[in-house]
Design a protein around this motif. Structure first.
Motif, PDB file in Angstrom:
ATOM      1  N   ALA A   1      -3.546   8.203   2.122  1.00 35.72           N
ATOM      2  CA  ALA A   1      -2.495   7.639   1.274  1.00 35.72           C
ATOM      3  C   ALA A   1      -1.883   8.720   0.393  1.00 35.72           C
ATOM      4  O   ALA A   1      -0.658   8.762   0.197  1.00 35.72           O
ATOM      5  CB  ALA A   1      -3.065   6.511   0.418  1.00 35.72           C
TER       6      ALA A   1
ATOM      7  N   CYS B   1       0.830  -1.204   0.000  1.00 35.77           N
ATOM      8  CA  CYS B   1       0.000   0.000   0.000  1.00 35.77           C
ATOM      9  C   CYS B   1       0.863   1.253   0.000  1.00 35.77           C
ATOM     10  O   CYS B   1       1.975   1.278   0.547  1.00 35.77           O
ATOM     11  CB  CYS B   1      -0.983   0.011   1.182  1.00 35.77           C
ATOM     12  SG  CYS B   1      -0.247   0.260   2.791  1.00 35.77           S
ATOM     13  N   THR B   2       0.331   2.285  -0.628  1.00 35.76           N
ATOM     14  CA  THR B   2       1.012   3.576  -0.716  1.00 35.76           C
ATOM     15  C   THR B   2       1.181   4.196   0.661  1.00 35.76           C
ATOM     16  O   THR B   2       2.179   4.883   0.922  1.00 35.76           O
ATOM     17  CB  THR B   2       0.217   4.504  -1.650  1.00 35.76           C
ATOM     18  OG1 THR B   2       0.215   3.925  -2.969  1.00 35.76           O
ATOM     19  CG2 THR B   2       0.814   5.894  -1.723  1.00 35.76           C
ATOM     20  N   ASP B   3       0.217   3.986   1.558  1.00 34.66           N
ATOM     21  CA  ASP B   3       0.344   4.456   2.943  1.00 34.66           C
ATOM     22  C   ASP B   3       1.703   4.087   3.524  1.00 34.66           C
ATOM     23  O   ASP B   3       2.350   4.901   4.185  1.00 34.66           O
ATOM     24  CB  ASP B   3      -0.748   3.817   3.816  1.00 34.66           C
ATOM     25  CG  ASP B   3      -2.008   4.636   3.892  1.00 34.66           C
ATOM     26  OD1 ASP B   3      -1.915   5.868   3.996  1.00 34.66           O
ATOM     27  OD2 ASP B   3      -3.097   4.036   3.844  1.00 34.66           O
TER      28      ASP B   3
ATOM     29  N   ASN C   1      -3.782   3.312  -3.777  1.00 33.84           N
ATOM     30  CA  ASN C   1      -3.229   2.903  -2.484  1.00 33.84           C
ATOM     31  C   ASN C   1      -2.865   1.423  -2.482  1.00 33.84           C
ATOM     32  O   ASN C   1      -1.712   1.064  -2.308  1.00 33.84           O
ATOM     33  CB  ASN C   1      -4.226   3.211  -1.353  1.00 33.84           C
ATOM     34  CG  ASN C   1      -3.621   3.029   0.030  1.00 33.84           C
ATOM     35  OD1 ASN C   1      -2.412   2.960   0.185  1.00 33.84           O
ATOM     36  ND2 ASN C   1      -4.470   2.958   1.044  1.00 33.84           N
TER      37      ASN C   1
ATOM     38  N   GLY D   1      -6.978   5.922  -4.394  1.00 39.65           N
ATOM     39  CA  GLY D   1      -6.550   5.706  -3.027  1.00 39.65           C
ATOM     40  C   GLY D   1      -7.239   6.639  -2.054  1.00 39.65           C
ATOM     41  O   GLY D   1      -7.998   7.537  -2.438  1.00 39.65           O
ATOM     42  N   THR D   2      -6.987   6.427  -0.782  1.00 41.50           N
ATOM     43  CA  THR D   2      -7.574   7.253   0.268  1.00 41.50           C
ATOM     44  C   THR D   2      -6.845   8.594   0.365  1.00 41.50           C
ATOM     45  O   THR D   2      -5.682   8.712  -0.034  1.00 41.50           O
ATOM     46  CB  THR D   2      -7.477   6.540   1.619  1.00 41.50           C
ATOM     47  OG1 THR D   2      -6.081   6.381   1.958  1.00 41.50           O
ATOM     48  CG2 THR D   2      -8.151   5.173   1.578  1.00 41.50           C
TER      49      THR D   2
END
Length: 362
Positions: free
Chosen positions: A109, A37-39, A92, A105-106
């Motif tokens: 993120a 995930c990008t987070d 994300n 994504g969020t």
């Protein structure tokens, strides 16, 4: 007194393949089923840049991880480059099959991607890395005004602070975007704060001290006293809630219930990102005030990883970190976020303790 040592990157290296850093682990073994995930990758890029910069130092000063640092930086930049969409937003979640699992994504993120890219734009030791990070950060500028949550704005603001330090060609736009992100937090404080509740929302949830850090670092970068004053007020309130005055133990707000205004704060589900955020926020407060009490707060927060917590359990092990502290004890899975946050905390305090006397956490 001895200084804190630079942390090992062994577990971060084990969790990273040629795509990115895997989200989860079973104990200390990477779990491929949940992908990436990008987070996580945005924050992992910060750690990787620190490691790569250190690897550029003379061999005696850099330790044994220097040869792997470049691979980490290029892997994480490549992931974020693929994650960024045409309009500047980011995906994300990516499956282990290298397919994106989301349409968009969020906001968190996106904010964390901007944070990592801004950091790399300033601190990556190779010009090509700084150039690509800056190019991606500029593409993301258009989406920053649409980040509707205070934490998403805080993450983006931290990236913009680093980008501004490079005097980029879009400096005026970056300053305006930073001001807008910080205003969202400060306006929330004006709307929600009371003498007994110095906060920007009616609930303390996750990554709380990052809000304070963004106001302090961003306010200092802009020369905006309102943001600095608000950041200090929020941080003073937050530390009064999470540091037990009886024994100076850091007790993060648990994710099993959070802490709603007028309610009872949760002590269960304590997460490593809270300790890392407080370390960085305390050092930001030290930088703007010169008050040595904030150095002590940073040390208290960091020692949460090493057993100075409600369970007396050491959470940081072999360069990784357990996924949290529950009522029954430690969650012994060592996922990406937990490990990255521990490493961010350990690097921050090791760099500071090179010139200040801090007690060593074993």
């Amino acid at each position: 007194m001895r200084t804190y040592r630079w942390p090992l990157l062994d577990h971060m290296l084990a969790m990273t393949d040629d795509v990115g850093i895997l989200q989860h682990a079973t104990l200390d073994v990477p779990n491929r089923s949940c992908g990436y995930c990008t987070d996580d990758v945005g924050r992992a890029l910060i750690v990787a840049c620190e490691a790569a910069a250190r690897s550029a130092a003379p061999r005696a000063a850099r330790g044994s991880d220097g040869g792997d640092a470049a691979r980490l930086v290029t892997t994480y930049l490549s992931y974020l480059h693929d994650a960024q969409m045409d309009d500047g937003w980011f995906h994300n979640f990516m499956g282990y099959d290298r397919r994106w699992q989301d349409r968009r994504g969020t906001p968190d993120a996106v904010g964390r991607a901007i944070w990592g890219l801004g950091y790399a734009e300033r601190h990556a030791p190779r010009e090509t890395w700084r150039s690509l990070a800056g190019r991606m950060r500029r593409r993301a500028m258009a989406v920053i005004p649409s980040l509707q949550y205070v934490r998403s704005n805080a993450y983006a603001a931290l990236g913009l602070v680093h980008a501004l330090a490079t005097r980029p060609d879009d400096e005026l736009a970056a300053r305006a975007a930073l001001d807008g992100s910080l205003a969202a937090i400060a306006d929330g404080f004006d709307a929600h704060a009371a003498p007994d509740w110095q906060w920007c929302e009616d609930q303390l949830t996750y990554d709380n001290a990052r809000l304070c850090e963004a106001l302090l670092r961003g306010g200092a970068a802009l020369g905006n006293e309102r943001y600095v004053r608000t950041g200090l007020a929020m941080l003073a309130f937050y530390t009064s809630v999470v540091i037990d005055p009886a024994d100076a133990t850091f007790i993060p707000i648990g994710n099993d219930g959070w802490y709603r205004r007028g309610g009872v704060r949760s002590r269960h589900g304590q997460q490593p990102l809270e300790a890392a955020a407080l370390v960085d926020a305390a050092f930001a407060a030290l930088d703007v005030t010169g008050d040595a009490c904030w150095r002590e707060v940073a040390e208290i927060a960091h020692e949460w990883f090493f057993g100075r917590n409600t369970r007396g359990v050491t959470l940081a092990r072999e360069g990784g970190c357990c996924d949290g502290l529950d009522e029954a004890g430690a969650n012994c899975n060592m996922g990406a976020e937990s490990t990255i946050c521990y490493l961010m905390s350990a690097i921050a305090i090791a760099k500071r303790s090179a010139t200040t006397k801090l007690r060593v956490a074993q």
